[in-house]
Scaffold this motif. Structure first.
Motif, short mmCIF file in Angstrom:
data_model
loop_
_atom_site.label_atom_id
_atom_site.label_comp_id
_atom_site.label_asym_id
_atom_site.label_seq_id
_atom_site.Cartn_x
_atom_site.Cartn_y
_atom_site.Cartn_z
N MET A 70 0.84 -1.19 0.00
CA MET A 70 0.00 0.00 0.00
C MET A 70 0.87 1.24 0.00
O MET A 70 1.81 1.38 0.79
CB MET A 70 -0.92 0.02 1.22
CG MET A 70 -1.76 1.29 1.31
SD MET A 70 -3.02 1.21 2.61
CE MET A 70 -3.69 2.89 2.52
N VAL B 193 -8.88 7.10 9.63
CA VAL B 193 -8.88 6.22 8.46
C VAL B 193 -7.70 5.26 8.53
O VAL B 193 -7.84 4.05 8.28
CB VAL B 193 -8.81 7.05 7.16
CG1 VAL B 193 -8.78 6.12 5.94
CG2 VAL B 193 -9.99 8.00 7.06
N GLU C 31 -8.44 2.49 10.97
CA GLU C 31 -9.39 1.51 10.43
C GLU C 31 -8.67 0.56 9.46
O GLU C 31 -8.88 -0.66 9.51
CB GLU C 31 -10.51 2.24 9.69
CG GLU C 31 -11.40 3.09 10.59
CD GLU C 31 -12.64 2.33 11.04
OE1 GLU C 31 -12.67 1.11 10.86
OE2 GLU C 31 -13.56 2.97 11.57
N ILE C 32 -7.83 1.12 8.59
CA ILE C 32 -7.11 0.29 7.61
C ILE C 32 -6.15 -0.65 8.32
O ILE C 32 -6.06 -1.84 8.00
CB ILE C 32 -6.38 1.20 6.61
CG1 ILE C 32 -7.39 1.88 5.68
CG2 ILE C 32 -5.35 0.40 5.80
CD1 ILE C 32 -6.79 2.92 4.75
N TRP D 17 3.50 -1.18 3.96
CA TRP D 17 2.69 0.04 3.87
C TRP D 17 3.61 1.25 3.96
O TRP D 17 4.28 1.46 4.97
CB TRP D 17 1.67 0.04 5.01
CG TRP D 17 0.70 1.18 5.04
CD1 TRP D 17 0.58 2.20 4.17
CD2 TRP D 17 -0.30 1.40 6.04
NE1 TRP D 17 -0.43 3.05 4.54
CE2 TRP D 17 -0.99 2.58 5.69
CE3 TRP D 17 -0.69 0.72 7.20
CZ2 TRP D 17 -2.03 3.10 6.46
CZ3 TRP D 17 -1.73 1.23 7.97
CH2 TRP D 17 -2.40 2.41 7.59
N VAL E 35 -2.77 -1.63 -2.97
CA VAL E 35 -3.68 -0.58 -2.49
C VAL E 35 -3.01 0.75 -2.83
O VAL E 35 -1.91 1.04 -2.35
CB VAL E 35 -3.93 -0.69 -0.97
CG1 VAL E 35 -4.91 0.38 -0.52
CG2 VAL E 35 -4.46 -2.08 -0.62
N VAL F 280 -14.50 4.78 3.28
CA VAL F 280 -13.52 3.87 3.89
C VAL F 280 -13.81 3.71 5.38
O VAL F 280 -13.79 4.67 6.15
CB VAL F 280 -12.09 4.40 3.69
CG1 VAL F 280 -11.09 3.53 4.46
CG2 VAL F 280 -11.72 4.42 2.22
N PHE G 245 -13.41 -1.55 3.76
CA PHE G 245 -12.03 -1.82 3.35
C PHE G 245 -11.76 -3.32 3.39
O PHE G 245 -11.13 -3.87 2.47
CB PHE G 245 -11.05 -1.07 4.25
CG PHE G 245 -9.62 -1.13 3.77
CD1 PHE G 245 -9.21 -0.35 2.71
CD2 PHE G 245 -8.71 -1.98 4.37
CE1 PHE G 245 -7.90 -0.41 2.24
CE2 PHE G 245 -7.40 -2.04 3.92
CZ PHE G 245 -6.99 -1.26 2.86
N GLU G 246 -12.25 -3.99 4.42
CA GLU G 246 -12.05 -5.44 4.52
C GLU G 246 -12.76 -6.16 3.36
O GLU G 246 -12.20 -7.08 2.75
CB GLU G 246 -12.57 -5.96 5.86
CG GLU G 246 -12.33 -7.44 6.08
CD GLU G 246 -12.72 -7.91 7.46
OE1 GLU G 246 -12.54 -9.11 7.75
OE2 GLU G 246 -13.23 -7.08 8.26
N ILE H 116 -10.67 -5.56 0.12
CA ILE H 116 -9.44 -6.34 0.09
C ILE H 116 -9.74 -7.82 -0.19
O ILE H 116 -9.10 -8.46 -1.04
CB ILE H 116 -8.68 -6.20 1.42
CG1 ILE H 116 -7.93 -4.86 1.47
CG2 ILE H 116 -7.69 -7.34 1.62
CD1 ILE H 116 -6.68 -4.80 0.62
#
Length: 514
Positions: free
Chosen positions: A308, A321, A324-325, A338, A373, A421, A426-427, A430
């Protein structure tokens, strides 16, 4: 003659032929680039030109973000352009993400105004800097005496084409963006019925309402050209170019236009002979990863890796955000790399590696990589196509939504708006890309189509630059339609004549019978 002697003679002749390198005349190229991500691509092209023996001179700003004054690739000319735009741009990005997240219409209107101001200010600064070149007789004499073969410039900012006009040099444009939108719209027939305007979020299949929307977005481009950008260049041309000019005419006069796109990625549309499509020209086969990163990737086993990044301009998403990700990543069996330079997410799992920088091309080309991502920048999208990795896109600004939309239309990616998001969406996104084979199959099909070309995009780019140098331009590839008034271009005068003739004939016939 014995077979071994024949083989020996053949080997000797082959060695002689290999050792004879073709004569290559090194050209002298004046480069007027744009900073930021545009420079990253321009630099790739300059590296290839330098390797082929060409001499390069780069014009840069004194407060450049990415373009160094000293480089083994080129000599530089540094201009003072006053205040930099970097701080303003950082604030704009943060406000843009806030507007997308909160879906605040008032803030969106303010950002639109701020964006137009930012664009206007950038063109004002650069036209002012070029004016200083024209006023400096020593500088103009140096540029003239250098006997450049051509100007290679980025058309998103216009001073490069104005300088080329002043120096009477051929022009090669690199990048498809112009000060008021996308280059095709000033270069080739562009019916708004099936060609989406950048920023409209539309495809080449539009219903009536969508065509109305497309027309409105096109009117915004015309407004931006006429009132925001155009006046700066008209004033510059009126003062320094004999006979005057305007930025659109200068762009239309370019000899070759290198478009960083292709029709594996973009929607089919009319084009012109002097447009060369070099989408993915910066892509190369993956190189081995650093040892520590390779160990981390291999530790993922059969589950693979997710990478990502949101590009060079965006360091971090809003904290909520990012949390959460991170919480979604922590629940996945895959390992995650990431690129994130903001505050460390509080929900980060042991399977996620946070880095300041990543070898994106090499990771995308690694067989362990399952999903990318990304924000949808042109570089990342084209590299994902080249390596065949499906994309979960979170578009933030500029052309990113349009880029991702083209992947989504081909079943090779999925768009997730920043406002939507959260942990659940998001889950789901993915897992959809991980477990639905169609996404990987579709983007790998795009990869095969992209690679199946008679000449590599980089070789095409260099060939046409050298072609312009060899022939002192390429006017035979350039349409002269731009010199026609609009009523002649659309045959309005012809239609009026024919309608008049038919009307006179009908009236004469009626008069005879009466």
């Amino acid at each position: 003659m014995p077979l071994h002697r024949v083989c020996g003679v053949f080997a000797f002749l082959s060695l002689c032929l290999i050792s004879i390198t073709p004569h290559c005349h090194g050209g002298n190229i004046l480069v007027f680039p744009i900073d930021g991500s545009h420079w990253i691509n321009m630099k790739v092209l300059l590296e290839e030109l330098h390797a082929r023996g060409h001499s390069l001179t780069v014009i840069r700003a004194s407060n450049s973000w990415y373009i160094p004054e000293k480089s083994p690739l080129y000599t530089s000319i540094t201009l003072e352009i006053g205040v930099g735009m970097e701080d303003f741009f950082d604030v704009f990005l943060q406000e843009q993400m806030k507007a997308l997240r909160e879906e605040d219409s008032l803030l969106t209107l303010k950002l639109t105004k701020d964006f137009l101001f930012m664009i206007s200010e950038a063109h004002s600064l650069w036209t002012g800097a070029v004016s200083k070149i024209f006023e400096d007789h020593n500088m103009t004499k140096t540029l003239t005496d250098s006997q450049y073969d051509l100007v290679l410039t980025d058309p998103a900012i216009g001073p490069g084409v104005v300088l080329a006009k002043y120096l009477k040099l051929p022009v090669v444009l690199n990048v498809r963006w112009i000060p008021s939108g996308e280059g095709h719209f000033v270069l080739a027939p562009s019916p708004l019925s099936y060609i989406p305007v950048p920023g409209s979020g539309l495809t080449d299949k539009m219903n009536f309402i969508q065509r109305v929307k497309n027309m409105l977005f096109y009117s915004i481009i015309l407004f931006q050209q006429k009132f925001v950008v155009g006046p700066y260049y008209e004033a510059l041309c009126d003062k320094y170019i004999e006979g005057g000019c305007d930025i659109i005419t200068l762009l239309q006069e370019a000899d070759i236009w290198l478009f960083r796109s292709d029709f594996v990625f973009d929607f089919p549309r009319p084009t012109m002979p002097n447009v060369v499509y070099i989408g993915g020209f910066q892509c190369k086969p993956a190189q081995p990863l650093p040892a520590d990163l390779e160990d981390f990737v291999q530790s993922a086993g059969e589950h693979g890796v997710i990478i990502m990044t949101l590009g060079t301009l965006v360091n971090a998403l809003p904290k909520d955000v990012a949390d959460e990700i991170a919480s979604v990543f922590a629940k996945l069996p895959q390992k995650v790399i990431w690129r994130h330079k903001g505050e460390r997410p509080s929900t980060l799992g042991n399977n996620t590696l946070i880095v300041d920088w990543m070898p994106q091309k090499d990771l995308l080309g690694h067989p362990q990589t399952r999903v990318f991502v990304a924000h949808g920048g042109t570089n990342g999208v084209q590299e994902a196509i080249y390596h065949g990795v499906p994309v979960l896109g979170i578009p933030l600004f500029f052309d990113q939504y349009d880029n991702l939309l083209r992947l989504q239309e081909r079943g090779a990616g999925k768009i997730l708006q920043l406002a939507d998001v959260n942990g659940k969406t998001f889950e789901e996104g993915i897992k959809e890309l991980l477990h639905q084979d169609s996404y990987r199959e579709n983007i790998q099909r795009m990869s095969r189509l992209h690679r199946d070309q008679p000449m590599a995009p980089m070789d095409q780019a260099v060939f046409w630059i050298e072609y312009v140098m060899r022939h002192k331009g390429a006017p035979h590839l350039r349409t002269e339609a731009y010199k026609m008034p609009w009523y002649s271009y659309y045959c309005v005068d012809v239609l009026l004549l024919l309608l008049t003739a038919v009307t006179v004939l009908l009236m004469s016939t009626v008069a005879v019978f009466r």
